[in-house]
Design a protein around this motif. Structure first.
Motif, PDB file in Angstrom:
ATOM      1  N   VAL A 170      33.405  29.990  33.931  1.00  0.00           N
ATOM      2  CA  VAL A 170      34.598  30.267  33.110  1.00  0.00           C
ATOM      3  C   VAL A 170      34.174  31.155  31.934  1.00  0.00           C
ATOM      4  N   LEU A 171      34.512  32.468  32.033  1.00  0.00           N
ATOM      5  CA  LEU A 171      35.004  33.219  33.186  1.00  0.00           C
ATOM      6  C   LEU A 171      33.828  33.860  33.908  1.00  0.00           C
ATOM      7  N   PRO A 172      33.985  34.169  35.222  1.00  0.00           N
ATOM      8  CA  PRO A 172      32.867  34.756  35.952  1.00  0.00           C
ATOM      9  C   PRO A 172      32.738  36.256  35.673  1.00  0.00           C
ATOM     10  N   ARG A 173      31.503  36.709  35.694  1.00  0.00           N
ATOM     11  CA  ARG A 173      31.239  38.142  35.577  1.00  0.00           C
ATOM     12  C   ARG A 173      31.441  38.788  36.942  1.00  0.00           C
ATOM     13  N   LEU A 174      32.123  39.940  36.953  1.00  0.00           N
ATOM     14  CA  LEU A 174      32.320  40.699  38.189  1.00  0.00           C
ATOM     15  C   LEU A 174      31.347  41.866  38.226  1.00  0.00           C
ATOM     16  N   THR A 175      30.839  42.147  39.420  1.00  0.00           N
ATOM     17  CA  THR A 175      29.912  43.259  39.611  1.00  0.00           C
ATOM     18  C   THR A 175      30.503  44.210  40.644  1.00  0.00           C
ATOM     19  N   SER A 176      30.648  45.444  40.261  1.00  0.00           N
ATOM     20  CA  SER A 176      31.237  46.423  41.187  1.00  0.00           C
ATOM     21  C   SER A 176      30.332  46.602  42.391  1.00  0.00           C
ATOM     22  N   PRO A 177      30.917  46.649  43.604  1.00  0.00           N
ATOM     23  CA  PRO A 177      30.080  46.839  44.797  1.00  0.00           C
ATOM     24  C   PRO A 177      29.553  48.270  44.860  1.00  0.00           C
ATOM     25  N   ALA A 178      28.484  48.416  45.603  1.00  0.00           N
ATOM     26  CA  ALA A 178      27.918  49.757  45.784  1.00  0.00           C
ATOM     27  C   ALA A 178      28.958  50.666  46.447  1.00  0.00           C
ATOM     28  N   GLY A 179      29.050  51.877  45.936  1.00  0.00           N
ATOM     29  CA  GLY A 179      29.988  52.834  46.492  1.00  0.00           C
ATOM     30  C   GLY A 179      31.383  52.731  45.917  1.00  0.00           C
ATOM     31  N   ALA A 180      31.586  51.855  44.906  1.00  0.00           N
ATOM     32  CA  ALA A 180      32.911  51.704  44.311  1.00  0.00           C
ATOM     33  C   ALA A 180      33.278  52.965  43.550  1.00  0.00           C
ATOM     34  N   THR A 181      34.559  53.200  43.432  1.00  0.00           N
ATOM     35  CA  THR A 181      35.036  54.373  42.718  1.00  0.00           C
ATOM     36  C   THR A 181      34.812  54.196  41.225  1.00  0.00           C
TER      37      THR A 181
END
Length: 793
Positions: free
Chosen positions: A458-469
Motif C-alpha cells: 500500500v501502494l505498490p510501485r509500478l515498473t514499466s515493461p520493456a518496450g513500453a511507450t
C-alpha cells in the motif's frame, strides 16, 4: 539316766505344739524382706524420677532463656530496621515532593497558556483539515494517473505474458488505492472480507474521525477540565506535604541514629545478662527440687570448675572479621567487608568488552562499526549486598512504610486517569480511541494462479515493461510520484489524528507513584549502606564470610554464569539491535521495500521485515561477547567468600535445610546434670538389718536447645540452595542463601525444646564439673562412640 534322757527326747519328738509359730516367724521375715525390697526399689525409682524431672525442668528453662534472648535480639534488630525505614522515607519525601510539584506547576502554567493563546486544539484541528484536503488532492492526482496507466496497459508490450503481468500489477494497484481511499479514508466497508476494516475504533474512516472528533467548540472545556484537575492534584500534594511536615521539621537521621544506638546498647546489655540470669535460674531450680545441678555447653562458656556460662548465640556485627581476597579481574588484593559485601572498592567489576561485528555483516552494511562496546557491569557491582544480615527485613519494612504516603501519590495518578476519561468524553472519544495505522500490505480481492491471495503493498510501485511507450512510462512515473505522496499524506493525517487524540496525554500520564518509588529506592540504598557501615546491630554467632562449599562450586558457577550472561545480554541487546536494524532498513539488502512508493510506509515495512533478522544478529553479537566474559566474572564470583549466616553443609546429599549439627550443638544446645542432696538421697528400709547396702549414686541428665521452625519455611530460607544464585535482593541476585534468622519476622520464632542428648560426649569433654557428676555416679571414661550408642540408640 540314759533311759530317762532318751525318754524325754522321745516325748519331745512326738510333741508337735509350736511348729506353726516357727513357720510364722519365717513367713513374717520373708514378708518384711520383700516389703523392704519393694520399698527400696520404689524409693530409688521415685528419687530418680524426681531427679529427672528437676533436670528436664531446668534444661527447658535454660533453653527458654536462650530462645527468649534470641527473639529479643531479633526484635531489636527489627526495630533498628524500622528506624532505618523511617529515615529512608524521610529522605525520600523532599525529592519526590519537588519532582511532583514542579511537574504539576509546569503543566498548570502550560494549560493556562493554552487557554489564553491560540495554540493547541484549534491549531491542530486546522492542521488536520489541511491534511485531509491534501489527501483528497493527492488522491485525485494518483487516481487520474492510474486511470491513464490502465488505459494503456493492454498494449504495454508485444509479449502477451508481459502484458498480462503488467495488467495484473495495475489492477492490484487499483485494489490498494480503492481500499485506501474508500475504506481507510472514507470509512466504507472493504470490498473483500480479507481486507482490513476502517481504522476508527467504531469503524470510522479518517474523514469521519476528522469531522466527528474535532468539534470547534470544545477546546475551552478541555483546558478548563485540565486546569481543574491539576488544581485538585495540587491540593492532594498539599495533603502529602502536610502529612509529612511534622517529620520533615525534625532531624530524623539524628533521631534515628540516637534510637538505633540505644537499641544496640540494649542488645549488648541483654547479651551480657544472659549468663547471670541462666545461673540464677539454675540455682532456683536446685533449691526448689533440693538437688545439685550443673550446666554444660559444647561451645564457648565451659569453665574449668563450676557450671558453664551460658553464652548468647549471636555476636556484634563489627566483630565479624573481614577477608582479604585476590581479585582475578582487577589483579589486586582487596578487603571484603562481611556486612557491606562486595561493595565499593571490593565490588565485582569487569572491564567492558568489544563485541566484533561479523565480517559478512560489515561487507553488507559498510556503515556499521567494526565492534560494539558491551557493558559488562551492573550498578554497584555484581552481587553486592549492603547491610547483608538485616537487608531482607529492612527492604520489606520500607516497602510497607512507603505505602502510608504513597496513597497521596496514588490519588494524584488516579485523578490523572479520571482526567483522561473526562477528556475523551468531552471529545466524543471511546474509552480506547485507537486509530489503526495504514497497513503495509492488504490482501488481493482475487486469487492468483495458485489459488492463493497475493499481499499488495500500500501502494505498490509500478515498473514499466520493456518496450513500453514513452507516454506509458510518463504515466507510470506520474502514478509512482503521486502514489507515494498520497500514502504519505494519508499517514500524515493518521498521525495528526493520533496526535490530537494524545494531545492532552501530557496532562494525564500517571507519574506520581513512580516518582515516589524512585525517591524511596534511592533513599533506601543510601540508608541501608550507612547501616552496613555503622554495623550497630547483632548477627548470628554462626555468621561469617565463607567460601562456597566445594560440592556446590560447580553448580554455583553454572548458575552465576547463566545469570550474568542473561543480564549482560538484556542490558545490551536493545541498542545493538536498533543500530543493526537501522542499517538494514537504510540499505534494504534483500530489496524487500522495492514495491513501496511511500518512504514512511517503506521504512515501516522494512522495520517489520528485518526486525527478526536484526534481533538474531544482535543477539549473536552480544551473546558471543557475554559468553566470553561471563565465565570470567562467574569464576571470580565463585572464588569469593560470601556472607553465610550458617555454616554450609559439607556434602550435597542429602541437601541440608537449616543448621548443621555442629553449629546447633555449639550455639543453641545446653545440657544439665543433677544429683541429689544429702537430704534427698534415697532412704533405704532396714538398711542395717540388710547388711548396710550402699546407697546408689543417682544421676540424671538432659539436653535442651533453641530451635526455629522457619528453617523449613520456603519464604525464610527453606528453599534456598547453596549451589545456585539467590534472587530477590537489591542487587538482583547473590551467591548465597539470604540471611534472615536475626532480622525478619520469621526470625522471631525461636522456641525451647528438650532433645536427644547427642551432644553429651562433647559436653563431658569440655565441662569438668559435668564429668565429675558422671564419675561420682560410677560412669568413668568418655568414649564418644560408646556415649552416642547409649544415648542415641
Amino acid at each position: 539316766m540314759a533311759f530317762r534322757i532318751i525318754s524325754i527326747l522321745h516325748r519331745l519328738h512326738r510333741d508337735r505344739r509350736g511348729n506353726i509359730g516357727v513357720l510364722m516367724l519365717l513367713t513374717v521375715w520373708c514378708l518384711v524382706s520383700l516389703m523392704a525390697m519393694v520399698w527400696n526399689t520404689g524409693e530409688v525409682a521415685t528419687k530418680r524420677q524426681n531427679l529427672q524431672t528437676a533436670v528436664d525442668s531446668a534444661a527447658q528453662s535454660e533453653a527458654t532463656w536462650l530462645a527468649r534472648i534470641t527473639n529479643l535480639v531479633t526484635a531489636q534488630n527489627m526495630v533498628i530496621c524500622q528506624d532505618g525505614s523511617m529515615e529512608a522515607i524521610w529522605r525520600a519525601v523532599p525529592p519526590a515532593d519537588q519532582r511532583v510539584r514542579a511537574e504539576l506547576e509546569n503543566e498548570l502554567a502550560e494549560a493556562q497558556k493554552l487557554l489564553s493563546g491560540d495554540e493547541g486544539f484549534q491549531k491542530l484541528r486546522d492542521q488536520m483539515l489541511k491534511k485531509l484536503q491534501a489527501v483528497d488532492t493527492e488522491y485525485a492526482q494518483v487516481s487520474g494517473a492510474l486511470a491513464n496507466v490502465q488505459s494503456q496497459a493492454g498494449g504495454a508490450s508485444s509479449d502477451p505474458k508481459i502484458n498480462q503481468k503488467f495488467g495484473n500489477d495495475v489492477r492490484q494497484a487499483g485494489v490498494a488505492l480503492n481500499w485506501t481511499q474508500n475504506t481507510y479514508v472514507n470509512g466504507q466497508p472493504p470490498a473483500s472480507n480479507r481486507q482490513p476494516n476502517p481504522p476508527g475504533p467504531r469503524g470510522e474512516g479518517l474523514r469521519q474521525l476528522v469531522q466527528n472528533w474535532s468539534p470547534p467548540d470544545t477546546e475551552v472545556k478541555l483546558i478548563q477540565a485540565v486546569i481543574a484537575s491539576l488544581n485538585q492534584q495540587l491540593v492532594v500534594l498539599g495533603q502529602f506535604e502536610a502529612r509529612s511536615a511534622p517529620g520533615e521539621a525534625q532531624n530524623v537521621p539524628a533521631i534515628a541514629a540516637a534510637h538505633e544506638a540505644e537499641v544496640f546498647d540494649n542488645e549488648r546489655q541483654m547479651a551480657d545478662q544472659l549468663s547471670a540470669t541462666a545461673l540464677h535460674q539454675m540455682k532456683q531450680h536446685a533449691d526448689f527440687y533440693n538437688v545439685q545441678l550443673t550446666l554444660a555447653v559444647c561451645g564457648n562458656g565451659a569453665q574449668s570448675n563450676g557450671p558453664a556460662q551460658l553464652q548468647p548465640p549471636f555476636a556484634l556485627a563489627a566483630d565479624i572479621p573481614s577477608v582479604s581476597h585476590y581479585d582475578s579481574l582487577s589483579g589486586q588484593t582487596i578487603t571484603i567487608d562481611p556486612i557491606n559485601v562486595h561493595a565499593d572498592e571490593a565490588k565485582i567489576w569487569s572491564p567492558n568488552v568489544q563485541a566484533a561485528v561479523p565480517h559478512w555483516l560489515l561487507q553488507m552494511f559498510p556503515g556499521l562499526p567494526a565492534a560494539y562496546t558491551i557493558n559488562c557491569n551492573i550498578a554497584d557491582g555484581w552481587g553486592h549486598l549492603y547491610a547483608a544480615p538485616i537487608h531482607r527485613y529492612f527492604n520489606e519494612r520500607v516497602g510497607k512504610d512507603e505505602q502510608g504516603l504513597q496513597i497521596y501519590m496514588q490519588q494524584i495518578d488516579d485523578l490523572r486517569r479520571q482526567l483522561a476519561e473526562l477528556l475523551n468524553q468531552l471529545r466524543g472519544l471511546p474509552p480506547k480511541a485507537n486509530i489503526a495505522s495504514l497497513p503495509m500490505t492488504i490482501s488481493d480481492s482475487q486469487t492468483n494462479v495458485t489459488g492463493g491471495y497475493d499481499l499488495i503493498p500500500v501502494l505498490p510501485r509500478l515498473t514499466s515493461p520493456a518496450g513500453a511507450t514513452d507516454e506509458l512510462r510518463a504515466a507510470v512515473d506520474i502514478y509512482n510520484k503521486h502514489g507515494g505522496t498520497y500514502t504519505g499524506a494519508v499517514r500524515s493525517l493518521q498521525a495528526a489524528l493520533v496526535g490530537w487524540v494524545h494531545y492532552y496525554d501530557r496532562f494525564t500520564r500517571p507519574f506520581a507513584v513512580s516518582a515516589w518509588h524512585g525517591a524511596v529506592n534511592r533513599a533506601r540504598a543510601l540508608v541501608l549502606k550507612n547501616l552496613g557501615i555503622s554495623k550497630q546491630f547483632m548477627v548470628l554467632a554462626t555468621y561469617q564470610l565463607r567460601s562456597i562449599p566445594e560440592w556446590a562450586q560447580a553448580g554455583a558457577s553454572v548458575s552465576a554464569e547463566s545469570a550474568i550472561r542473561d543480564r549482560i545480554v538484556t542490558d545490551n541487546i536493545g541498542p545493538v539491535s536498533r543500530a543493526i536494524l537501522s542499517a538494514m532498513v537504510g540499505s534494504d539488502p534483500r530489496g524487500a521495500g522495492g514495491g513501496y512508493l511511500d518512504p514512511t510506509g517503506k521504512d515501516q515495512y522494512l522495520g517489520a521485515f528485518y526486525s527478526q533478522w536484526a534481533s538474531a544478529v544482535a543477539y549473536q553479537i552480544v551473546n558471543t561477547a557475554a559468553a566470553r566474559v561471563s565465565p570470567l566474572i562467574a569464576a571470580e564470583w565463585v572464588s569469593r567468600p560470601w556472607p553465610y549466616e550458617i555454616t554450609p553443609p559439607d556434602q550435597q546429599v542429602p541437601p541440608a535445610v537449616g543448621m548443621i549439627t555442629a553449629d546447633r550443638q555449639r550455639f543453641f544446645t545446653l545440657l544439665m546434670a543433677a544429683r541429689p542432696q544429702q537430704t534427698t538421697q534415697p532412704k533405704l528400709f532396714m538398711s542395717k538389718l540388710m547388711g548396710n547396702p550402699q546407697t546408689p549414686q543417682l544421676l540424671a541428665h538432659g539436653q535442651a536447645e533453641a530451635f526455629n521452625w522457619m528453617e523449613f519455611h520456603r519464604a525464610y530460607g527453606g528453599g534456598e540452595r547453596f549451589d545456585q544464585v539467590t534472587w530477590g535482593t537489591e542487587a538482583g541476585f547473590v551467591g548465597c542463601p539470604v540471611p534472615w534468622r536475626l532480622s525478619t519476622e520469621g526470625g522471631w520464632n525461636w522456641h525451647p525444646r528438650l532433645a536427644t542428648a547427642d551432644a553429651l560426649s562433647a559436653a563431658l569433654q569440655n565441662n569438668p564439673e559435668l564429668s565429675d557428676f558422671f564419675q561420682q555416679a560410677g560412669i568413668i571414661g568418655n568414649d564418644a562412640d560408646s556415649v552416642d550408642k547409649l544415648t542415641l540408640h
